[in-house]
Design a protein around this motif. Structure first.
Motif, PDB file in Angstrom:
ATOM      1  N   TYR A   1       0.845  -1.195   0.000  1.00  9.72           N
ATOM      2  CA  TYR A   1       0.000   0.000   0.000  1.00  9.72           C
ATOM      3  C   TYR A   1       0.878   1.243   0.000  1.00  9.72           C
ATOM      4  O   TYR A   1       1.655   1.462   0.935  1.00  9.72           O
ATOM      5  CB  TYR A   1      -0.922   0.013   1.224  1.00  9.72           C
ATOM      6  N   GLY A   2       0.748   2.040  -1.048  1.00 11.35           N
ATOM      7  CA  GLY A   2       1.522   3.267  -1.147  1.00 11.35           C
ATOM      8  C   GLY A   2       0.720   4.503  -0.838  1.00 11.35           C
ATOM      9  O   GLY A   2       1.284   5.554  -0.515  1.00 11.35           O
ATOM     10  N   GLN A   3      -0.614   4.413  -0.938  1.00 12.26           N
ATOM     11  CA  GLN A   3      -1.486   5.554  -0.737  1.00 12.26           C
ATOM     12  C   GLN A   3      -2.721   5.140   0.045  1.00 12.26           C
ATOM     13  O   GLN A   3      -3.151   3.983  -0.025  1.00 12.26           O
ATOM     14  CB  GLN A   3      -1.905   6.154  -2.089  1.00 12.26           C
TER      15      GLN A   3
ATOM     16  N   GLY B   1      -8.752  -0.225   1.314  1.00 16.88           N
ATOM     17  CA  GLY B   1      -8.136   0.391   2.475  1.00 16.88           C
ATOM     18  C   GLY B   1      -8.145  -0.486   3.708  1.00 16.88           C
ATOM     19  O   GLY B   1      -7.436  -0.215   4.675  1.00 16.88           O
ATOM     20  N   VAL B   2      -8.973  -1.532   3.695  1.00 13.02           N
ATOM     21  CA  VAL B   2      -8.989  -2.534   4.760  1.00 13.02           C
ATOM     22  C   VAL B   2      -8.775  -3.901   4.130  1.00 13.02           C
ATOM     23  O   VAL B   2      -9.554  -4.340   3.280  1.00 13.02           O
ATOM     24  CB  VAL B   2     -10.312  -2.507   5.549  1.00 13.02           C
ATOM     25  N   LEU B   3      -7.702  -4.546   4.521  1.00 16.29           N
ATOM     26  CA  LEU B   3      -7.395  -5.896   4.046  1.00 16.29           C
ATOM     27  C   LEU B   3      -8.082  -6.908   4.957  1.00 16.29           C
ATOM     28  O   LEU B   3      -7.922  -6.861   6.176  1.00 16.29           O
ATOM     29  CB  LEU B   3      -5.884  -6.137   4.049  1.00 16.29           C
TER      30      LEU B   3
ATOM     31  N   ALA C   1      -6.745  -2.324   8.831  1.00 12.94           N
ATOM     32  CA  ALA C   1      -6.918  -0.991   8.250  1.00 12.94           C
ATOM     33  C   ALA C   1      -5.533  -0.396   8.016  1.00 12.94           C
ATOM     34  O   ALA C   1      -4.749  -0.257   8.961  1.00 12.94           O
ATOM     35  CB  ALA C   1      -7.726  -0.104   9.184  1.00 12.94           C
ATOM     36  N   VAL C   2      -5.215  -0.061   6.764  1.00 11.13           N
ATOM     37  CA  VAL C   2      -3.857   0.365   6.406  1.00 11.13           C
ATOM     38  C   VAL C   2      -3.828   1.858   6.109  1.00 11.13           C
ATOM     39  O   VAL C   2      -4.658   2.380   5.367  1.00 11.13           O
ATOM     40  CB  VAL C   2      -3.320  -0.437   5.198  1.00 11.13           C
ATOM     41  N   LEU C   3      -2.854   2.539   6.711  1.00  2.00           N
ATOM     42  CA  LEU C   3      -2.712   3.982   6.503  1.00  2.00           C
ATOM     43  C   LEU C   3      -1.245   4.304   6.257  1.00  2.00           C
ATOM     44  O   LEU C   3      -0.474   4.495   7.208  1.00  2.00           O
ATOM     45  CB  LEU C   3      -3.229   4.755   7.707  1.00  2.00           C
ATOM     46  N   PRO C   4      -0.810   4.351   4.984  1.00  3.46           N
ATOM     47  CA  PRO C   4       0.557   4.793   4.687  1.00  3.46           C
ATOM     48  C   PRO C   4       0.766   6.230   5.160  1.00  3.46           C
ATOM     49  O   PRO C   4      -0.192   6.933   5.510  1.00  3.46           O
ATOM     50  CB  PRO C   4       0.634   4.687   3.153  1.00  3.46           C
ATOM     51  N   PHE C   5       2.019   6.665   5.143  1.00  4.55           N
ATOM     52  CA  PHE C   5       2.334   8.020   5.598  1.00  4.55           C
ATOM     53  C   PHE C   5       1.561   9.054   4.783  1.00  4.55           C
ATOM     54  O   PHE C   5       1.491   8.987   3.558  1.00  4.55           O
ATOM     55  CB  PHE C   5       3.833   8.282   5.452  1.00  4.55           C
ATOM     56  N   LEU C   6       0.987  10.026   5.492  1.00  8.67           N
ATOM     57  CA  LEU C   6       0.269  11.123   4.860  1.00  8.67           C
ATOM     58  C   LEU C   6       1.031  12.418   5.065  1.00  8.67           C
ATOM     59  O   LEU C   6       1.272  12.822   6.207  1.00  8.67           O
ATOM     60  CB  LEU C   6      -1.124  11.278   5.472  1.00  8.67           C
TER      61      LEU C   6
ATOM     62  N   VAL D   1      -5.110  -1.885  13.250  1.00  7.68           N
ATOM     63  CA  VAL D   1      -4.762  -0.654  12.527  1.00  7.68           C
ATOM     64  C   VAL D   1      -3.265  -0.687  12.277  1.00  7.68           C
ATOM     65  O   VAL D   1      -2.474  -1.028  13.160  1.00  7.68           O
ATOM     66  CB  VAL D   1      -5.123   0.602  13.340  1.00  7.68           C
ATOM     67  N   MET D   2      -2.880  -0.306  11.078  1.00  7.10           N
ATOM     68  CA  MET D   2      -1.461  -0.287  10.692  1.00  7.10           C
ATOM     69  C   MET D   2      -1.184   1.071  10.054  1.00  7.10           C
ATOM     70  O   MET D   2      -1.809   1.441   9.053  1.00  7.10           O
ATOM     71  CB  MET D   2      -1.209  -1.418   9.695  1.00  7.10           C
TER      72      MET D   2
END
Length: 389
Positions: A105-107, A115-117, A131-136, A182-183
């Motif tokens: 996940y890059g975005q 957005g949720v695997l 729930a994946v949240l790359p750097f914003l 959450v990741m």
């Protein structure tokens, strides 16, 4: 189910001109054996896989080989981009990596668009939601909030509120019968720095309170801060820290991976498993004669030397000839009055680019918060590696 949480590999990091790829390979090999030996269902890698947004071919080979080794053993491998990684490149390789069983996940994206695997743990057949949240970056956080949470950006100014909105949209997909994780790659308010982070993307607006994570989360796997730590919150919030000392500021850190056991309706149990691969980093003080006399005690450690005598011509040559693992040589401030010679660094507190710019503005009689904000935004654009769509 069991999973391994790690982050901040910084593969390709060169320390003071010294290539450390062999050490990094040893650390990844050790972590792989930990995962296989504990028969984990998943490995979560919470960002900053690489040191640079354009990693070398050798660095990419090492990472891909490691991820493939895990995926071949039927382990769910989940990777998100950190601020050192190039999110758009992660997205470009996402379909190919997906074929290999590696989730990249890059975005940020909405829950219903990946957005949720969701998968079932191989060992227990329990459902798992990640729930994946790359750097914003600050600017992309606005866009992400609009896409995921339908939040009008003109009504939301604070970075932490934007991230809260994004996470709210993602974690709404959590279910009570599953292990909900959450990741994310971000800075939690009150978190302790490890010593090797990129300060411009860790301070100022770039921090969020741990209260943004929902109580329904069994575990929050964070990356970005290099120190192993738990952040007080309503749910378990953990930084795994870097698995080896990335820079001298991390020489006293504990380097581990987090082995986590969780089940629906049961609090997660976390155990730290040490990672011992890689050379130790050490800072030592003394006179030139004293430092050289103690060389047998240093072994293969990489050294930062703080010299407690005035500099003289040839000092660096004397030390590096006797101590080839000395990567940095500084003159102690008490002995710097005669001037640092021969390229010696004077040991003084480091300042962030924002602090340096603010000091410059004061020196020329400029006091305008808008100019500082513009500088911070420009610096963010130049140093971040997560591309905007």
């Amino acid at each position: 189910m069991k999973f391994l949480h790690t982050s901040d590999w910084h593969i390709g990091k060169i320390l003071k001109g010294r290539n450390r790829l062999d050490e990094q390979a040893a650390a990844l090999s050790e972590m792989t054996q930990i995962a296989l030996g504990n028969e984990v269902d998943a490995v979560l890698i919470a960002g900053d896989i690489y040191e640079h947004s354009a990693p070398s071919a050798d660095a990419q080979k090492l990472v891909v080989r490691t991820l493939m080794q895990l995926a071949r053993r039927n382990i769910e491998v989940v990777v998100i981009a950190g601020n050192h990684d190039h999110g758009a490149t992660f997205e470009a390789y996402k379909p190919l990596m997906g074929v290999a069983g590696i989730h990249v996940y890059g975005q940020a994206r909405p829950a219903d668009k990946g957005g949720v695997l969701t998968f079932r743990a191989k060992s227990t057949n329990e459902p798992v939601n990640v729930a994946v949240l790359p750097f914003l970056s600050r600017r992309y956080a606005v866009r992400a909030a609009e896409i995921i949470a339908n939040t009008p950006s003109q009504n939301v100014g604070a970075y932490d509120q934007l991230v809260r909105d994004v996470l709210g949209g993602l974690t709404a997909a959590f279910t009570p019968d599953a292990v909900n994780i959450v990741m994310a790659h971000l800075t939690c308010t009150g978190g302790a720095f490890g010593g090797g982070e990129r300060a411009a993307q860790s301070i100022m607006e770039y921090h969020v309170p741990a209260a943004i994570f929902p109580v329904e989360a069994h575990y929050v796997a964070l990356g970005h801060l290099h120190r192993r730590q738990r952040i007080p919150a309503a749910c378990p919030v953990h930084y795994s820290g870097s698995p080896y000392p990335v820079d001298f500021g991390e020489q006293d850190n504990s380097h581990v991976v987090c082995l986590v056991e969780a089940a629906p309706g049961t609090p997660a149990q976390v155990m730290d498993v040490p990672v011992t691969a890689g050379r130790r980093l050490r800072t030592v003080e003394g006179t030139v004669a004293g430092l050289i006399a103690d060389r047998a005690a240093y072994g293969e450690d990489y050294l930062r030397l703080v010299v407690t005598q005035p500099a003289y011509a040839g000092l660096r040559d004397d030390l590096t000839e006797a101590l080839p693992n000395a990567l940095e040589i500084r003159i102690h401030p008490e002995h710097a009055s005669s001037g640092a010679k021969a390229g010696m660094a004077v040991d003084r507190p480091a300042m962030t680019p924002a602090q340096l710019f603010t000091d410059y503005c004061h020196s020329v009689g400029v006091s305008d918060a808008r100019i500082v904000d513009l500088f911070n935004e420009l610096h963010d654009d130049l140093t971040r590696s997560t591309a905007h769509p």
